[in-house]
Design an enzyme around this catalytic site. Sequence first.
Site, PDB file in Angstrom:
ATOM      1  N   PHE A  11       0.834  -1.206   0.000  1.00 58.84           N
ATOM      2  CA  PHE A  11       0.000   0.000   0.000  1.00 58.84           C
ATOM      3  C   PHE A  11       0.872   1.262   0.000  1.00 58.84           C
ATOM      4  O   PHE A  11       0.873   2.041  -0.967  1.00 58.84           O
ATOM      5  CB  PHE A  11      -0.945  -0.073   1.215  1.00 58.84           C
ATOM      6  CG  PHE A  11      -1.518   1.225   1.669  1.00 58.84           C
ATOM      7  CD1 PHE A  11      -2.165   2.075   0.763  1.00 58.84           C
ATOM      8  CD2 PHE A  11      -1.431   1.621   3.007  1.00 58.84           C
ATOM      9  CE1 PHE A  11      -2.701   3.282   1.188  1.00 58.84           C
ATOM     10  CE2 PHE A  11      -1.967   2.819   3.431  1.00 58.84           C
ATOM     11  CZ  PHE A  11      -2.597   3.659   2.534  1.00 58.84           C
ATOM     12  N   ASN A  32       8.268  -9.429  -1.663  1.00 57.37           N
ATOM     13  CA  ASN A  32       8.013 -10.876  -1.781  1.00 57.37           C
ATOM     14  C   ASN A  32       6.528 -11.174  -2.036  1.00 57.37           C
ATOM     15  O   ASN A  32       6.112 -12.326  -2.052  1.00 57.37           O
ATOM     16  CB  ASN A  32       8.479 -11.622  -0.516  1.00 57.37           C
ATOM     17  CG  ASN A  32       7.604 -11.325   0.691  1.00 57.37           C
ATOM     18  OD1 ASN A  32       6.784 -10.410   0.659  1.00 57.37           O
ATOM     19  ND2 ASN A  32       7.784 -12.090   1.756  1.00 57.37           N
ATOM     20  N   ILE A  61      20.655  -9.263  -0.123  1.00 55.89           N
ATOM     21  CA  ILE A  61      20.584  -8.959  -1.562  1.00 55.89           C
ATOM     22  C   ILE A  61      21.690  -7.945  -1.872  1.00 55.89           C
ATOM     23  O   ILE A  61      21.978  -7.070  -1.055  1.00 55.89           O
ATOM     24  CB  ILE A  61      19.182  -8.422  -1.955  1.00 55.89           C
ATOM     25  CG1 ILE A  61      19.078  -8.247  -3.470  1.00 55.89           C
ATOM     26  CG2 ILE A  61      18.827  -7.143  -1.211  1.00 55.89           C
ATOM     27  CD1 ILE A  61      17.650  -8.028  -3.965  1.00 55.89           C
ATOM     28  N   LYS A  89      10.952 -12.012  11.990  1.00 57.10           N
ATOM     29  CA  LYS A  89      12.151 -12.234  11.151  1.00 57.10           C
ATOM     30  C   LYS A  89      12.275 -11.113  10.118  1.00 57.10           C
ATOM     31  O   LYS A  89      13.379 -10.640   9.826  1.00 57.10           O
ATOM     32  CB  LYS A  89      12.028 -13.567  10.393  1.00 57.10           C
ATOM     33  CG  LYS A  89      12.470 -14.774  11.186  1.00 57.10           C
ATOM     34  CD  LYS A  89      12.509 -15.965  10.252  1.00 57.10           C
ATOM     35  CE  LYS A  89      12.827 -17.240  10.964  1.00 57.10           C
ATOM     36  NZ  LYS A  89      12.614 -18.430  10.129  1.00 57.10           N
ATOM     37  N   THR A  90      11.150 -10.723   9.542  1.00 54.82           N
ATOM     38  CA  THR A  90      11.184  -9.659   8.530  1.00 54.82           C
ATOM     39  C   THR A  90      11.707  -8.364   9.142  1.00 54.82           C
ATOM     40  O   THR A  90      12.558  -7.688   8.558  1.00 54.82           O
ATOM     41  CB  THR A  90       9.780  -9.456   7.919  1.00 54.82           C
ATOM     42  OG1 THR A  90       9.426 -10.642   7.210  1.00 54.82           O
ATOM     43  CG2 THR A  90       9.740  -8.276   6.965  1.00 54.82           C
ATOM     44  N   ASN A  97      19.742  -6.974   7.103  1.00 56.69           N
ATOM     45  CA  ASN A  97      20.184  -7.079   5.703  1.00 56.69           C
ATOM     46  C   ASN A  97      20.201  -5.717   5.014  1.00 56.69           C
ATOM     47  O   ASN A  97      21.133  -5.394   4.264  1.00 56.69           O
ATOM     48  CB  ASN A  97      19.291  -8.050   4.931  1.00 56.69           C
ATOM     49  CG  ASN A  97      19.563  -9.488   5.336  1.00 56.69           C
ATOM     50  OD1 ASN A  97      20.699  -9.823   5.711  1.00 56.69           O
ATOM     51  ND2 ASN A  97      18.546 -10.338   5.282  1.00 56.69           N
ATOM     52  N   ARG A 104      27.515  -1.124   3.222  1.00 56.35           N
ATOM     53  CA  ARG A 104      28.447  -1.501   2.142  1.00 56.35           C
ATOM     54  C   ARG A 104      28.505  -0.435   1.060  1.00 56.35           C
ATOM     55  O   ARG A 104      29.586  -0.067   0.612  1.00 56.35           O
ATOM     56  CB  ARG A 104      28.034  -2.856   1.542  1.00 56.35           C
ATOM     57  CG  ARG A 104      28.992  -3.386   0.482  1.00 56.35           C
ATOM     58  CD  ARG A 104      28.578  -4.769  -0.020  1.00 56.35           C
ATOM     59  NE  ARG A 104      27.260  -4.782  -0.618  1.00 56.35           N
ATOM     60  CZ  ARG A 104      26.979  -4.410  -1.869  1.00 56.35           C
ATOM     61  NH1 ARG A 104      27.944  -3.984  -2.660  1.00 56.35           N
ATOM     62  NH2 ARG A 104      25.736  -4.445  -2.313  1.00 56.35           N
ATOM     63  N   TYR A 143       5.046  -7.755  15.921  1.00 56.67           N
ATOM     64  CA  TYR A 143       5.116  -6.517  15.126  1.00 56.67           C
ATOM     65  C   TYR A 143       5.742  -5.392  15.952  1.00 56.67           C
ATOM     66  O   TYR A 143       6.747  -4.807  15.543  1.00 56.67           O
ATOM     67  CB  TYR A 143       3.709  -6.134  14.682  1.00 56.67           C
ATOM     68  CG  TYR A 143       3.649  -4.913  13.798  1.00 56.67           C
ATOM     69  CD1 TYR A 143       4.105  -4.951  12.484  1.00 56.67           C
ATOM     70  CD2 TYR A 143       3.129  -3.706  14.274  1.00 56.67           C
ATOM     71  CE1 TYR A 143       4.037  -3.817  11.670  1.00 56.67           C
ATOM     72  CE2 TYR A 143       3.062  -2.585  13.474  1.00 56.67           C
ATOM     73  CZ  TYR A 143       3.513  -2.637  12.165  1.00 56.67           C
ATOM     74  OH  TYR A 143       3.446  -1.521  11.366  1.00 56.67           O
ATOM     75  N   LYS A 147       9.525  -3.980  15.424  1.00 53.93           N
ATOM     76  CA  LYS A 147       9.851  -2.612  14.994  1.00 53.93           C
ATOM     77  C   LYS A 147      10.749  -1.919  16.021  1.00 53.93           C
ATOM     78  O   LYS A 147      11.599  -1.107  15.653  1.00 53.93           O
ATOM     79  CB  LYS A 147       8.570  -1.804  14.791  1.00 53.93           C
ATOM     80  CG  LYS A 147       7.759  -2.231  13.578  1.00 53.93           C
ATOM     81  CD  LYS A 147       8.387  -1.769  12.270  1.00 53.93           C
ATOM     82  CE  LYS A 147       7.480  -2.099  11.096  1.00 53.93           C
ATOM     83  NZ  LYS A 147       8.036  -1.673   9.801  1.00 53.93           N
TER      84      LYS A 147
HETATM   85  P1  NAD Z   1       1.460  -3.531   3.267  1.00 57.26           P
HETATM   86  O1  NAD Z   1       1.208  -4.833   3.902  1.00 57.26           O
HETATM   87  O2  NAD Z   1       0.508  -3.052   2.219  1.00 57.26           O
HETATM   88  O3  NAD Z   1       2.918  -3.464   2.636  1.00 57.26           O
HETATM   89  C1  NAD Z   1       4.003  -4.235   3.091  1.00 57.26           C
HETATM   90  C2  NAD Z   1       4.789  -4.712   1.890  1.00 57.26           C
HETATM   91  O4  NAD Z   1       5.941  -5.422   2.334  1.00 57.26           O
HETATM   92  C3  NAD Z   1       3.982  -5.683   1.019  1.00 57.26           C
HETATM   93  O5  NAD Z   1       4.133  -5.358  -0.335  1.00 57.26           O
HETATM   94  C4  NAD Z   1       4.593  -7.040   1.336  1.00 57.26           C
HETATM   95  O6  NAD Z   1       4.439  -7.985   0.297  1.00 57.26           O
HETATM   96  C5  NAD Z   1       6.035  -6.653   1.601  1.00 57.26           C
HETATM   97  N1  NAD Z   1       6.766  -7.622   2.453  1.00 57.26           N
HETATM   98  C6  NAD Z   1       6.358  -8.147   3.641  1.00 57.26           C
HETATM   99  N2  NAD Z   1       7.295  -8.991   4.114  1.00 57.26           N
HETATM  100  C7  NAD Z   1       8.324  -8.978   3.212  1.00 57.26           C
HETATM  101  C8  NAD Z   1       9.563  -9.659   3.137  1.00 57.26           C
HETATM  102  N3  NAD Z   1       9.963 -10.511   4.093  1.00 57.26           N
HETATM  103  N4  NAD Z   1      10.356  -9.433   2.054  1.00 57.26           N
HETATM  104  C9  NAD Z   1       9.963  -8.593   1.077  1.00 57.26           C
HETATM  105  N5  NAD Z   1       8.790  -7.922   1.086  1.00 57.26           N
HETATM  106  C10 NAD Z   1       7.978  -8.118   2.151  1.00 57.26           C
HETATM  107  O7  NAD Z   1       1.539  -2.460   4.463  1.00 57.26           O
HETATM  108  P2  NAD Z   1       1.704  -0.874   4.451  1.00 57.26           P
HETATM  109  O8  NAD Z   1       0.550  -0.305   5.173  1.00 57.26           O
HETATM  110  O9  NAD Z   1       2.026  -0.398   3.083  1.00 57.26           O
HETATM  111  O10 NAD Z   1       2.972  -0.705   5.390  1.00 57.26           O
HETATM  112  C11 NAD Z   1       4.280  -0.509   4.855  1.00 57.26           C
HETATM  113  C12 NAD Z   1       5.260  -0.216   5.975  1.00 57.26           C
HETATM  114  O11 NAD Z   1       4.829   0.924   6.728  1.00 57.26           O
HETATM  115  C13 NAD Z   1       5.412  -1.369   6.970  1.00 57.26           C
HETATM  116  O12 NAD Z   1       6.768  -1.465   7.344  1.00 57.26           O
HETATM  117  C14 NAD Z   1       4.591  -0.910   8.162  1.00 57.26           C
HETATM  118  O13 NAD Z   1       5.056  -1.440   9.358  1.00 57.26           O
HETATM  119  C15 NAD Z   1       4.755   0.601   8.108  1.00 57.26           C
HETATM  120  N6  NAD Z   1       3.624   1.269   8.759  1.00 57.26           N
HETATM  121  C16 NAD Z   1       2.404   1.366   8.147  1.00 57.26           C
HETATM  122  C17 NAD Z   1       1.348   1.979   8.802  1.00 57.26           C
HETATM  123  C18 NAD Z   1      -0.007   2.156   8.166  1.00 57.26           C
HETATM  124  O14 NAD Z   1      -0.904   2.690   8.803  1.00 57.26           O
HETATM  125  N7  NAD Z   1      -0.239   1.766   6.934  1.00 57.26           N
HETATM  126  C19 NAD Z   1       1.526   2.479  10.095  1.00 57.26           C
HETATM  127  C20 NAD Z   1       2.781   2.330  10.692  1.00 57.26           C
HETATM  128  C21 NAD Z   1       3.825   1.740  10.014  1.00 57.26           C
END
Ligand code: NAD
Length: 313
Positions: A11, A32, A61, A89-90, A97, A104, A143, A147
């Site tokens: 998103f 992913n 990567i 883990k993510t 990573n 680097r 989560y 973070k």
């Molecule tokens: P989302 O779920 O739409 O996007 C997350 C993206 O990360 C997805 O495209 C998913 O496929 C990818 N992803 C997840 N695990 C992965 C991995 N191991 N390797 C590669 N890609 C991976 O969520 P979002 O709302 O777009 O949130 C994006 C970021 O913003 C996140 O880090 C989230 O913690 C942070 N965030 C969002 C909000 C919110 O309100 N939307 C609030 C606080 C923080």
Amino acid sequence: MKILVTGGAGFIGSHLCDKLLEYGNDVICVDNFFTGTKDNIIHLIDNPRFELIRHDITQPILLEVDHIYHFACPASPVHYQYNPVKTIKTSVMGTINMLGLAKRVKARILLASTSEVYGDPKIHPQTEDYWGNVNPIGIRSCYDEGKRVAETLMMDYHRQNKVDIKIVRIFNTYGPRMALNDGRVVSNFIIQALKGEDITVYGDGQQTRSFQFIDDLVDGVLKMMNKENFIGPVNIGNPNEFTMLELAEEILSITKSKSKIAFDPLPADDPTQRKPSIQLAKNTFGWKPRIQLKEGLHKTIDHFRDRLKIKEL
Ligand code: NAD
Ligand code: UDP
């Protein structure tokens, strides 16, 4: 510049890719596709300055980039609790990573952290110097604590290895391209209202959140990334606070839906209140949100109406 966006098919990440390309950068999107989708970036595929790599960031990567926007991580409670071990883990291995990559190639890296680092906050509104009230063993911990460790890693790579870092704490953000099965409150209520299904309010609906429209967030994130000599953490959110019942009523009124409100059990550790102090962002790089809830909801509802092919009442 050559810019890496992790989670770029999600998103928020997809909106970031759009803006970065618009400003003339080369963008590499790494995802992913756990919660992201090609639909979010399909309009970019033919752009020669856009490159898409299917890759899981828990694995290293090798890339050459100038800036890294590190956004990969499922963000909705439904998605991050689906495989909690993978979620942490993510955040932990993924951030190591990305920091290794930044170290680097001497890239600047910005972490998408979250208001969840404050947990169920005891101070209101939340300022960046508050250490939070997080349950370390609950269902949201994969989560929240993930973070918090990601922030620690950012700070330690900065102190120990002089990596050029930025930490942004994002508050509840909504808008077009949220997944239909995302499960977060704004998309849930809008989809339910448009389909005429019950609006699922959890608990008594008196808990609060402060909702920010996606365009304001992207603006704040870009300003933070390009501000020199400031690592944060900084809150980026809209301080206008609403109860979940108020949100439900606003969405029912805009959609003119006949949906009824249904009260479902409150999930464990659901924070009772949340509202950012945004003084630091205002003072440091002159950012404040511009789009208030009603306007942002109109745009988001129009988007979901198109996607669900539901005509206006
Ligand atoms: P989302 O779920 O739409 O996007 C997350 C993206 O990360 C997805 O495209 C998913 O496929 C990818 N992803 C997840 N695990 C992965 C991995 N191991 N390797 C590669 N890609 C991976 O969520 P979002 O709302 O777009 O949130 C994006 C970021 O913003 C996140 O880090 C989230 O913690 C942070 N965030 C969002 C909000 C919110 O309100 N939307 C609030 C606080 C923080
Ligand atoms: N919520 C709700 N109905 C839903 C989804 C969520 O009442 O269908 C509530 C949830 O319990 C929480 C608030 O809305 O109090 C925000 O939830 P969301 O999952 O959007 O984000 P977070 O809790 O991570 O801030």
